[in-house]
Design a protein around this motif. Structure first.
Motif, PDB file in Angstrom:
ATOM      1  N   ARG A 179      -0.763  15.784  -3.331  1.00 22.24           N
ATOM      2  CA  ARG A 179      -0.066  15.382  -4.548  1.00 22.24           C
ATOM      3  C   ARG A 179      -1.046  14.724  -5.508  1.00 22.24           C
ATOM      4  NH1 ARG A 179       5.446  14.278  -3.973  1.00 22.24           N
ATOM      5  NH2 ARG A 179       5.353  13.470  -6.093  1.00 22.24           N
ATOM      6  N   ARG A 180      -0.801  14.886  -6.803  1.00 22.30           N
ATOM      7  CA  ARG A 180      -1.691  14.325  -7.817  1.00 22.30           C
ATOM      8  C   ARG A 180      -0.968  13.307  -8.695  1.00 22.30           C
ATOM      9  NH1 ARG A 180      -5.491  19.364  -9.985  1.00 22.30           N
ATOM     10  NH2 ARG A 180      -6.343  19.914  -7.923  1.00 22.30           N
ATOM     11  N   ALA A 181      -1.751  12.383  -9.239  1.00 24.17           N
ATOM     12  CA  ALA A 181      -1.204  11.370 -10.147  1.00 24.17           C
ATOM     13  C   ALA A 181      -2.151  11.194 -11.324  1.00 24.17           C
ATOM     14  CB  ALA A 181      -1.026  10.035  -9.417  1.00 24.17           C
ATOM     15  N   GLN A 214      -8.178   5.892  -0.281  1.00 25.94           N
ATOM     16  CA  GLN A 214      -8.753   7.208  -0.005  1.00 25.94           C
ATOM     17  C   GLN A 214      -8.176   8.320  -0.892  1.00 25.94           C
ATOM     18  OE1 GLN A 214      -8.654   8.027   4.196  1.00 25.94           O
ATOM     19  NE2 GLN A 214      -9.072   5.918   4.763  1.00 25.94           N
ATOM     20  N   GLY A 215      -7.976   7.974  -2.160  1.00 27.31           N
ATOM     21  CA  GLY A 215      -7.651   9.026  -3.114  1.00 27.31           C
ATOM     22  C   GLY A 215      -8.940   9.718  -3.557  1.00 27.31           C
ATOM     23  N   ARG A 216      -8.804  10.881  -4.155  1.00 30.48           N
ATOM     24  CA  ARG A 216      -9.987  11.604  -4.618  1.00 30.48           C
ATOM     25  C   ARG A 216      -9.776  12.048  -6.055  1.00 30.48           C
ATOM     26  NH1 ARG A 216     -14.256  13.060  -1.975  1.00 30.48           N
ATOM     27  NH2 ARG A 216     -13.246  12.537   0.006  1.00 30.48           N
ATOM     28  N   ILE A 217     -10.798  11.800  -6.874  1.00 29.35           N
ATOM     29  CA  ILE A 217     -10.735  12.203  -8.271  1.00 29.35           C
ATOM     30  C   ILE A 217     -10.889  13.717  -8.365  1.00 29.35           C
ATOM     31  CG2 ILE A 217     -11.846  12.021 -10.524  1.00 29.35           C
ATOM     32  CD1 ILE A 217     -12.721   9.200  -9.761  1.00 29.35           C
ATOM     33  N   VAL A 218      -9.938  14.333  -9.046  1.00 33.52           N
ATOM     34  CA  VAL A 218     -10.021  15.785  -9.255  1.00 33.52           C
ATOM     35  C   VAL A 218     -10.303  16.040 -10.736  1.00 33.52           C
ATOM     36  CG1 VAL A 218      -8.530  16.379  -7.324  1.00 33.52           C
ATOM     37  CG2 VAL A 218      -7.509  15.921  -9.545  1.00 33.52           C
ATOM     38  N   ASP A 219     -11.125  17.015 -10.999  1.00 34.99           N
ATOM     39  CA  ASP A 219     -11.557  17.335 -12.363  1.00 34.99           C
ATOM     40  C   ASP A 219     -12.411  16.190 -12.918  1.00 34.99           C
ATOM     41  OD1 ASP A 219     -10.013  19.661 -12.162  1.00 34.99           O
ATOM     42  OD2 ASP A 219      -8.238  18.631 -12.968  1.00 34.99           O
ATOM     43  N   GLN A 220     -13.139  16.467 -13.966  1.00 38.44           N
ATOM     44  CA  GLN A 220     -14.022  15.467 -14.551  1.00 38.44           C
ATOM     45  C   GLN A 220     -13.208  14.444 -15.352  1.00 38.44           C
ATOM     46  OE1 GLN A 220     -17.169  14.983 -13.960  1.00 38.44           O
ATOM     47  NE2 GLN A 220     -17.225  13.202 -15.309  1.00 38.44           N
ATOM     48  N   PRO A 221     -13.383  13.147 -15.086  1.00 33.77           N
ATOM     49  CA  PRO A 221     -12.666  12.131 -15.864  1.00 33.77           C
ATOM     50  C   PRO A 221     -12.942  12.260 -17.361  1.00 33.77           C
ATOM     51  CG  PRO A 221     -13.678  11.145 -13.927  1.00 33.77           C
ATOM     52  CD  PRO A 221     -14.209  12.540 -14.015  1.00 33.77           C
ATOM     53  N   ARG A 222     -11.917  11.998 -18.161  1.00 31.27           N
ATOM     54  CA  ARG A 222     -12.056  12.038 -19.618  1.00 31.27           C
ATOM     55  C   ARG A 222     -12.409  10.661 -20.143  1.00 31.27           C
ATOM     56  NH1 ARG A 222      -6.721  13.678 -22.124  1.00 31.27           N
ATOM     57  NH2 ARG A 222      -7.906  13.178 -24.011  1.00 31.27           N
ATOM     58  N   LEU A 223     -13.333  10.622 -21.089  1.00 25.31           N
ATOM     59  CA  LEU A 223     -13.764   9.370 -21.707  1.00 25.31           C
ATOM     60  C   LEU A 223     -12.975   9.166 -22.991  1.00 25.31           C
ATOM     61  CD1 LEU A 223     -15.829   7.042 -21.553  1.00 25.31           C
ATOM     62  CD2 LEU A 223     -17.394   8.487 -22.870  1.00 25.31           C
ATOM     63  N   TRP A 256       0.859  -1.190   0.000  1.00 23.78           N
ATOM     64  CA  TRP A 256       0.000   0.000   0.000  1.00 23.78           C
ATOM     65  C   TRP A 256       0.888   1.230   0.000  1.00 23.78           C
ATOM     66  CZ3 TRP A 256      -5.242  -0.014  -0.512  1.00 23.78           C
ATOM     67  CH2 TRP A 256      -5.879  -1.255  -0.367  1.00 23.78           C
ATOM     68  N   LEU A 257       0.612   2.138  -0.919  1.00 23.17           N
ATOM     69  CA  LEU A 257       1.396   3.353  -1.057  1.00 23.17           C
ATOM     70  C   LEU A 257       0.512   4.579  -0.859  1.00 23.17           C
ATOM     71  CD1 LEU A 257       3.421   2.542  -4.315  1.00 23.17           C
ATOM     72  CD2 LEU A 257       4.190   2.245  -1.956  1.00 23.17           C
ATOM     73  N   SER A 258       1.136   5.709  -0.699  1.00 31.20           N
ATOM     74  CA  SER A 258       0.446   6.994  -0.833  1.00 31.20           C
ATOM     75  C   SER A 258       0.963   7.630  -2.121  1.00 31.20           C
ATOM     76  CB  SER A 258       0.711   7.897   0.368  1.00 31.20           C
ATOM     77  OG  SER A 258       2.090   8.183   0.467  1.00 31.20           O
ATOM     78  N   ILE A 259       0.203   8.538  -2.685  1.00 33.17           N
ATOM     79  CA  ILE A 259       0.608   9.138  -3.957  1.00 33.17           C
ATOM     80  C   ILE A 259       1.984   9.806  -3.877  1.00 33.17           C
ATOM     81  CG2 ILE A 259       0.031  10.981  -5.584  1.00 33.17           C
ATOM     82  CD1 ILE A 259      -2.849  10.094  -5.456  1.00 33.17           C
ATOM     83  N   MET A 278      -5.914  11.809  -9.806  1.00 32.37           N
ATOM     84  CA  MET A 278      -6.279  11.459  -8.444  1.00 32.37           C
ATOM     85  C   MET A 278      -5.351  12.207  -7.483  1.00 32.37           C
ATOM     86  SD  MET A 278      -6.724   7.630  -6.841  1.00 32.37           S
ATOM     87  CE  MET A 278      -4.997   7.206  -7.069  1.00 32.37           C
ATOM     88  N   GLU A 279      -5.929  12.682  -6.388  1.00 31.94           N
ATOM     89  CA  GLU A 279      -5.173  13.493  -5.435  1.00 31.94           C
ATOM     90  C   GLU A 279      -5.182  12.835  -4.063  1.00 31.94           C
ATOM     91  OE1 GLU A 279      -4.929  18.200  -4.764  1.00 31.94           O
ATOM     92  OE2 GLU A 279      -6.814  17.324  -4.057  1.00 31.94           O
ATOM     93  N   GLN A 280      -4.054  12.954  -3.389  1.00 31.43           N
ATOM     94  CA  GLN A 280      -3.938  12.478  -2.010  1.00 31.43           C
ATOM     95  C   GLN A 280      -2.778  13.215  -1.359  1.00 31.43           C
ATOM     96  OE1 GLN A 280      -2.054   8.677  -1.060  1.00 31.43           O
ATOM     97  NE2 GLN A 280      -3.987   8.006  -0.164  1.00 31.43           N
ATOM     98  N   GLN A 281      -3.000  13.722  -0.166  1.00 31.10           N
ATOM     99  CA  GLN A 281      -1.965  14.431   0.599  1.00 31.10           C
ATOM    100  C   GLN A 281      -1.336  15.563  -0.220  1.00 31.10           C
ATOM    101  OE1 GLN A 281       0.857  11.648   2.278  1.00 31.10           O
ATOM    102  NE2 GLN A 281      -0.751  10.191   2.833  1.00 31.10           N
TER     103      GLN A 281
END
Length: 448
Positions: A395-397, A371-380, A338-341, A390-393
């Motif tokens: 930082r984004r990935a 417990q990451g959170r999606i930022v901005d609307q996902p692209r299809l 288990w990692l963090s971003i 995805m954002e956590q602490q």
């Protein structure tokens, strides 16, 4: 191997036929060749029967009397070993790396375990592909959008190069592949590579049609997927893509499927399996129903009369119930850590790269983030895939989820998600970045 091909070779004056990845159960075909005065050398990696065909030579590491230590060679790997021996015998071993490039493509595309000798073939073959001398190989890599100024990885072969080569044989005749590698000019090679590319697009269309019709069968009759083995049959499904459709069915239902294309009362089927079910052993228990069959633990092909298909489904499921538990039908995903971003950086990716080449038997390490959170609307993407950040602490990935729309058609910004993923590199406008490739995603915040 088929008798028609043997007779055509005889008419053309052939005195020797060398098989590749086939022939280990072709007793009657080999006997026909013998009567016609043709010698047969079989190179194959599929499981043999108790008696082997009466060929001049039979190279197969799975023979019970074969002492060669590497039992997991792909069909192309067995053929490669014959080439290696011939080059050594004739003092031309310096040419071996050129053959290893092609052997690496086949080894990766055949999904054999990338351990032992297969790992060596894949590693040095991939390295060699960055310096193609053959015009056809260079054109193939170009049409598959493989850049030679960066490392070539197994995913490039599995998802770009392999499908284009396989498409010709699946959709028609494989001879254009020979023309590709024999091309003496760049122009001719590029022409043949474009032909492969077009046939791959046609293959994708045919595969999608079979999948859609197969899934409609399951929607109309859920009982077909109620047992541990799924057997589906359709009229004139393209025989070249039923194996691919079987693989996709495994991914979706985690059941061993056999997909059968029926025409004029005869069915040609292709099966794939899960780790806990030996598919060829299952077919052995149904041998009296089959015109012919062959394969190994995880993949097999068969020919069957149409009227026997329902009985085949019943008998396979009956056998599967004796060897599978309910837990065997639940897919498992092994999480390395288990990692963090903030943990995901180029230092981690560089360390993971030392474990390549990845594939069956040496899979990419899978990590997970809670417990990451999606930022901005996902692209299809192409109405099938999701791309999001995805954002956590703080930082984004960047994240991509291939075929994720089927699982989560309404993914949205602001959602809390836990994600299992591999860490991959991607290039965009000349810049190297990291991206998480989703293996599984759970919406909401899970308990620890």
């Amino acid at each position: 191997m088929k008798e028609d091909a043997i007779r055509q070779a005889h008419a053309a004056g052939a005195k020797l036929i060398i098989s590749a990845d086939c022939g280990i159960r072709a007793h009657e075909v080999v006997a026909t060749a013998h009567r016609l005065g043709i010698d047969i050398i079989i190179t194959d990696h599929h499981l043999p029967e108790e008696q082997i065909p009466p060929a001049l030579a039979v190279l197969n590491p799975k023979r019970s009397d074969c002492a060669y230590p590497e039992k997991n060679l792909a069909g192309v790997g067995v053929a490669f070993k014959l080439v290696q021996a011939l080059l050594k015998e004739t003092g031309r071993e310096r040419a071996l790396p050129s053959f290893m490039k092609v052997a690496a493509i086949g080894t990766i595309a055949d999904l054999v375990p990338l351990i032992g000798e297969n790992r060596i073939i894949a590693k040095f073959g991939l390295d060699g592909l960055r310096q193609p001398r053959n015009e056809g190989l260079r054109a193939l890599l170009d049409v598959a959008d493989i850049r030679l100024d960066r490392p070539i990885r197994c995913d490039d072969i599995a998802f770009r190069v392999g499908p284009r080569l396989n498409a010709m044989g699946r959709m028609g005749r494989a001879h254009p592949i020979i023309e590709l590698f024999w091309a003496e000019t760049a122009e001719r090679a590029q022409q043949m590579a474009r032909t492969l590319d077009q046939q791959n697009a046609a293959r994708q269309h045919a595969q999608q049609r079979v999948l859609e019709e197969a899934h409609r069968l399951l929607e109309r009759d859920p009982h077909l997927a109620a047992g541990p083995v799924i057997v589906l049959a359709g009229r004139e499904w393209h025989r070249g893509v039923i194996g691919l459709a079987a693989s996709k069915t495994v991914d979706r239902f985690y059941r061993p499927p056999i997909i059968v294309s029926v025409q004029d009362g005869l069915g040609h089927g292709s099966g794939r399996s899960i780790p806990s079910f030996h598919l060829l052993n299952g077919l052995d228990h149904c041998a009296d129903l089959l015109e012919r069959y062959g394969g190994h633990a995880h993949a097999a092909g068969l020919t069957i009369r149409e009227e026997h298909i329902p009985t085949l489904a019943a008998r396979l499921n009956q056998y599967a119930h004796t060897v599978l538990s309910s837990d065997d039908l639940i897919p498992e995903l092994e999480i390395e850590h288990w990692l963090s971003i903030p943990d995901i950086d180029f230092e981690l990716w560089t360390a993971l790269s030392q474990l390549e080449p990845f594939g069956v038997g040496n899979p990419k390490p899978v990590f997970a983030v809670r417990q990451g959170r999606i930022v901005d609307q996902p692209r299809l993407l192409k109405e099938q895939h999701w791309m999001f950040r995805m954002e956590q602490q703080g930082r984004r990935a960047d994240v991509i989820w291939w075929n994720g729309v089927e699982r989560a058609p309404d993914l949205a910004a602001g959602e809390a998600v836990s994600v299992a993923f591999t860490v991959d590199a991607h290039h965009y406008r000349g810049t190297l970045g990291l991206r998480l490739t989703v293996k599984d995603l759970k919406r909401g915040v899970p308990s620890r």
